[in-house]
Enzyme design. Structure first.
Site, mmCIF file in Angstrom:
data_model
loop_
_atom_site.group_PDB
_atom_site.id
_atom_site.type_symbol
_atom_site.label_atom_id
_atom_site.label_comp_id
_atom_site.label_asym_id
_atom_site.label_seq_id
_atom_site.Cartn_x
_atom_site.Cartn_y
_atom_site.Cartn_z
ATOM 1 N N THR A 132 -3.937 -3.899 -2.110
ATOM 2 C CA THR A 132 -2.832 -3.514 -2.973
ATOM 3 C C THR A 132 -2.596 -4.529 -4.083
ATOM 4 O OG1 THR A 132 -0.410 -3.323 -2.956
ATOM 5 C CG2 THR A 132 -1.357 -4.577 -1.181
ATOM 6 N N ASP A 133 -1.968 -4.069 -5.164
ATOM 7 C CA ASP A 133 -1.578 -5.010 -6.233
ATOM 8 C C ASP A 133 -0.418 -5.908 -5.793
ATOM 9 O OD1 ASP A 133 0.460 -3.096 -6.243
ATOM 10 O OD2 ASP A 133 0.350 -2.667 -8.388
ATOM 11 N N GLU A 134 0.256 -5.544 -4.675
ATOM 12 C CA GLU A 134 1.443 -6.309 -4.273
ATOM 13 C C GLU A 134 1.093 -7.735 -3.851
ATOM 14 O OE1 GLU A 134 4.359 -4.091 -2.080
ATOM 15 O OE2 GLU A 134 3.603 -2.189 -2.851
ATOM 16 N N TYR A 158 4.920 -7.275 4.114
ATOM 17 C CA TYR A 158 3.774 -6.374 3.901
ATOM 18 C C TYR A 158 2.735 -7.018 2.993
ATOM 19 C CZ TYR A 158 1.072 -2.740 1.492
ATOM 20 O OH TYR A 158 0.048 -2.016 0.930
ATOM 21 N N LYS A 162 -1.159 -8.219 3.736
ATOM 22 C CA LYS A 162 -2.331 -7.702 3.018
ATOM 23 C C LYS A 162 -3.073 -8.847 2.326
ATOM 24 C CE LYS A 162 -3.559 -3.993 2.453
ATOM 25 N NZ LYS A 162 -4.475 -3.111 3.236
HETATM 26 P P1 NAD Z 1 -0.446 5.028 5.450
HETATM 27 O O1 NAD Z 1 0.615 4.193 6.067
HETATM 28 O O2 NAD Z 1 -0.107 6.394 4.931
HETATM 29 O O3 NAD Z 1 -1.655 5.228 6.479
HETATM 30 C C1 NAD Z 1 -2.156 4.201 7.275
HETATM 31 C C2 NAD Z 1 -3.041 4.815 8.342
HETATM 32 O O4 NAD Z 1 -3.591 3.740 9.136
HETATM 33 C C3 NAD Z 1 -2.300 5.730 9.309
HETATM 34 O O5 NAD Z 1 -3.043 6.904 9.523
HETATM 35 C C4 NAD Z 1 -2.195 4.912 10.598
HETATM 36 O O6 NAD Z 1 -2.178 5.715 11.758
HETATM 37 C C5 NAD Z 1 -3.452 4.071 10.508
HETATM 38 N N1 NAD Z 1 -3.342 2.808 11.273
HETATM 39 C C6 NAD Z 1 -2.304 1.926 11.279
HETATM 40 N N2 NAD Z 1 -2.579 0.893 12.102
HETATM 41 C C7 NAD Z 1 -3.838 1.123 12.602
HETATM 42 C C8 NAD Z 1 -4.682 0.388 13.479
HETATM 43 N N3 NAD Z 1 -4.283 -0.770 14.028
HETATM 44 N N4 NAD Z 1 -5.896 0.895 13.777
HETATM 45 C C9 NAD Z 1 -6.312 2.089 13.244
HETATM 46 N N5 NAD Z 1 -5.535 2.822 12.407
HETATM 47 C C10 NAD Z 1 -4.320 2.333 12.086
HETATM 48 O O7 NAD Z 1 -1.066 4.117 4.292
HETATM 49 P P2 NAD Z 1 -1.691 4.553 2.902
HETATM 50 O O8 NAD Z 1 -0.622 4.682 1.907
HETATM 51 O O9 NAD Z 1 -2.630 5.675 3.129
HETATM 52 O O10 NAD Z 1 -2.489 3.226 2.551
HETATM 53 C C11 NAD Z 1 -3.869 3.049 2.960
HETATM 54 C C12 NAD Z 1 -4.325 1.679 2.524
HETATM 55 O O11 NAD Z 1 -4.171 1.548 1.113
HETATM 56 C C13 NAD Z 1 -3.517 0.541 3.150
HETATM 57 O O12 NAD Z 1 -4.397 -0.494 3.465
HETATM 58 C C14 NAD Z 1 -2.553 0.121 2.043
HETATM 59 O O13 NAD Z 1 -2.230 -1.240 2.152
HETATM 60 C C15 NAD Z 1 -3.398 0.401 0.811
HETATM 61 N N6 NAD Z 1 -2.655 0.723 -0.418
HETATM 62 C C16 NAD Z 1 -1.692 1.686 -0.422
HETATM 63 C C17 NAD Z 1 -1.039 2.005 -1.607
HETATM 64 C C18 NAD Z 1 -0.004 3.100 -1.680
HETATM 65 O O14 NAD Z 1 0.627 3.277 -2.724
HETATM 66 N N7 NAD Z 1 0.206 3.888 -0.629
HETATM 67 C C19 NAD Z 1 -1.356 1.311 -2.780
HETATM 68 C C20 NAD Z 1 -2.350 0.332 -2.731
HETATM 69 C C21 NAD Z 1 -2.996 0.054 -1.544
HETATM 70 P P1 TYD Z 2 7.824 2.519 -2.279
HETATM 71 O O1 TYD Z 2 7.440 3.960 -2.475
HETATM 72 O O2 TYD Z 2 8.402 2.096 -0.981
HETATM 73 O O3 TYD Z 2 6.550 1.640 -2.663
HETATM 74 P P2 TYD Z 2 6.428 0.029 -2.876
HETATM 75 O O4 TYD Z 2 7.606 -0.646 -2.300
HETATM 76 O O5 TYD Z 2 5.165 -0.257 -2.134
HETATM 77 O O6 TYD Z 2 6.301 -0.171 -4.367
HETATM 78 O O7 TYD Z 2 8.871 2.160 -3.400
HETATM 79 C C1 TYD Z 2 8.570 2.338 -4.777
HETATM 80 C C2 TYD Z 2 9.742 1.795 -5.559
HETATM 81 O O8 TYD Z 2 10.882 2.631 -5.326
HETATM 82 C C3 TYD Z 2 10.153 0.389 -5.120
HETATM 83 O O9 TYD Z 2 10.567 -0.343 -6.272
HETATM 84 C C4 TYD Z 2 11.338 0.638 -4.189
HETATM 85 C C5 TYD Z 2 11.973 1.892 -4.768
HETATM 86 N N1 TYD Z 2 12.654 2.783 -3.791
HETATM 87 C C6 TYD Z 2 13.945 3.251 -4.065
HETATM 88 O O10 TYD Z 2 14.552 2.915 -5.097
HETATM 89 N N2 TYD Z 2 14.530 4.070 -3.145
HETATM 90 C C7 TYD Z 2 13.909 4.453 -1.989
HETATM 91 O O11 TYD Z 2 14.524 5.181 -1.164
HETATM 92 C C8 TYD Z 2 12.580 3.981 -1.733
HETATM 93 C C9 TYD Z 2 11.842 4.383 -0.481
HETATM 94 C C10 TYD Z 2 11.980 3.159 -2.671
#
Ligand code: NAD
Ligand code: TYD
Length: 352
Positions: A132-134, A158, A162
């Protein structure tokens, strides 16, 4: 074949669905099925021999080693993680366990497998870590977007977990020569997004007549990327990325949270107007800010474009319209994921 971890979550499942729609190479999908994993997303693959689903933990070395030996994948793509910042604030333990210890164990299982591969297969093998960019921390309004060279400055449990996993992946390349690739992506949105994250939460709360919780002043900025563009970027990095390199993936779509919420309300006003004729925007409610809330994320995705030729296909306007339409058309999926565990989370986080 390839081994995907976390392939029942939001991005992993989109990746598996897109992968099998576009080519014949089978996928072994290892997922623990935490609250965020949902097999309903993968139900179109139920009778598809190219998809082998295994419920399990990336930290279970015996299981992972057995899967690697049995299926002999040419690549492992690691999506598995605890991914929600607010949950990491309430309870960081699972984040350390899966994102740090789990990734470490996964790397060790993969290293043992990779070490034993014959020459050609060993050279062609890839471990792609999805991050992630975070990990880069937060930007001020006038700062340049995050490039791959930006220092790691994670601010939440988080992002710290990561960042730790990224460092392990880097070290396994540097020390052991494991051919790793790391992608650091901005906020994703699109189909099958679990409704604890901003965009799906706002869509569902709006339709349910509930308040739309905006943290603080709503001026925090995220760089939104349509999930299918992220999946295309991962396929491209897997095919052509250079081992040991990291690639930033972003949508060139910086938006303030309040603007995102207002855009969703305007789309819902158009596509499914409220019975009383009022705008969904009247449901917006400013609530307490997230502790340690990062103000701005933005990705400089030029390396991926210039070196590997990837750029996003969707603008925010086209992607968010598709996303709202998808949620309106897929209420069954929504019903299935908004279980008791989901309602429990709403009560912990929002007191409702
Ligand atoms: P998500 O939370 O929707 O899904 C995570 C999945 O991993 C779930 O299906 C969960 O059951 C599985 N999981 C959790 N712990 C596990 C373990 N110990 N062993 C096997 N499986 C396990 O997450 P996402 O949004 O699909 O994100 C996927 C990846 O992308 C993550 O690594 C996250 O850090 C990264 N990412 C997400 C975003 C975003 O905006 N959602 C952005 C950048 C990077
Ligand atoms: P989120 O979808 O949780 O992603 P991330 O924290 O990984 O960026 O949140 C996106 C943005 O929206 C973040 O700045 C937090 C804000 N947010 C709200 O303002 N209200 C909400 O109920 C949630 C879940 C997030």
């Amino acid at each position: 074949m390839i081994l995907v971890t976390g392939g029942a979550g939001f991005i992993g499942a989109n990746f598996v669905l897109d992968w099998l729609a576009g080519n014949e190479e089978p996928v072994v999908n290892l997922d623990k099925l935490t609250y965020a994993g949902n097999l309903d997303t993968l139900k179109s693959l139920a009778d598809d021999a190219r998809h082998v689903f295994v419920r399990g933990d990336i930290g279970d070395r015996e299981l992972v080693s057995r899967l690697l030996a049995e299926h002999q994948p040419r690549a492992v793509i690691n999506f598995a993680a605890e991914s929600h910042v607010d949950r990491s604030i309430h309870g960081p333990d699972d984040f350390i366990q899966t994102n740090v210890v789990g990734t470490f164990n996964l790397l060790e299982s993969v290293r043992a497998y990779w070490t034993g591969l014959p020459g050609g297969e060993k050279a062609a093998f890839r471990f792609l870590h999805v991050s992630t960019d975070e990990v880069y921390g937060t930007l001020a309004a006038t700062d340049l977007p995050f490039a791959e060279t930006h220092p790691y400055e994670p601010n939440s449990p988080y992002s710290a977990s990561k960042a730790a996993s990224d460092h392990l992946v880097r070290a396994w390349h540097h020390t052991y020569g494991l051919p790793v690739l790391t992608t650091n992506c901005s906020n994703n949105y699109g189909p099958y997004h679990f409704p604890e994250k901003l965009i799906p939460l706002v869509i569902l709360n709006a339709l349910a007549g509930k308040t739309l919780p905006v943290y603080g002043d709503g001026q925090q900025i995220r760089d939104w990327l349509y999930v299918k563009d992220h999946c295309a970027a991962i396929r491209r990095v897997l095919a052509a990325g250079k081992p040991g390199e990291t690639y930033n993936v972003g949508g060139w779509n910086e938006k303030a949270n309040l603007d995102v919420v207002n855009t969703i309300c305007a789309l819902l006003d158009e596509l499914q107007p409220r019975a009383d004729g009022q705008s969904y925007a009247t449901q917006i409610s400013f609530v307490a800010d997230r502790p340690g809330h990062d103000r701005r994320y933005a990705i400089d995705a030029r390396k991926l474009e210039s070196e590997l030729g990837w750029k996003p296909a969707e603008t925010f306007e086209s992607g968010i319209r598709k996303t709202v339409a998808w949620y309106l058309a897929n209420q069954d999926w929504v019903q299935n994921v908004t279980s008791g565990a989901y309602r429990e989370w709403l009560s912990t986080q929002y007191g409702v």
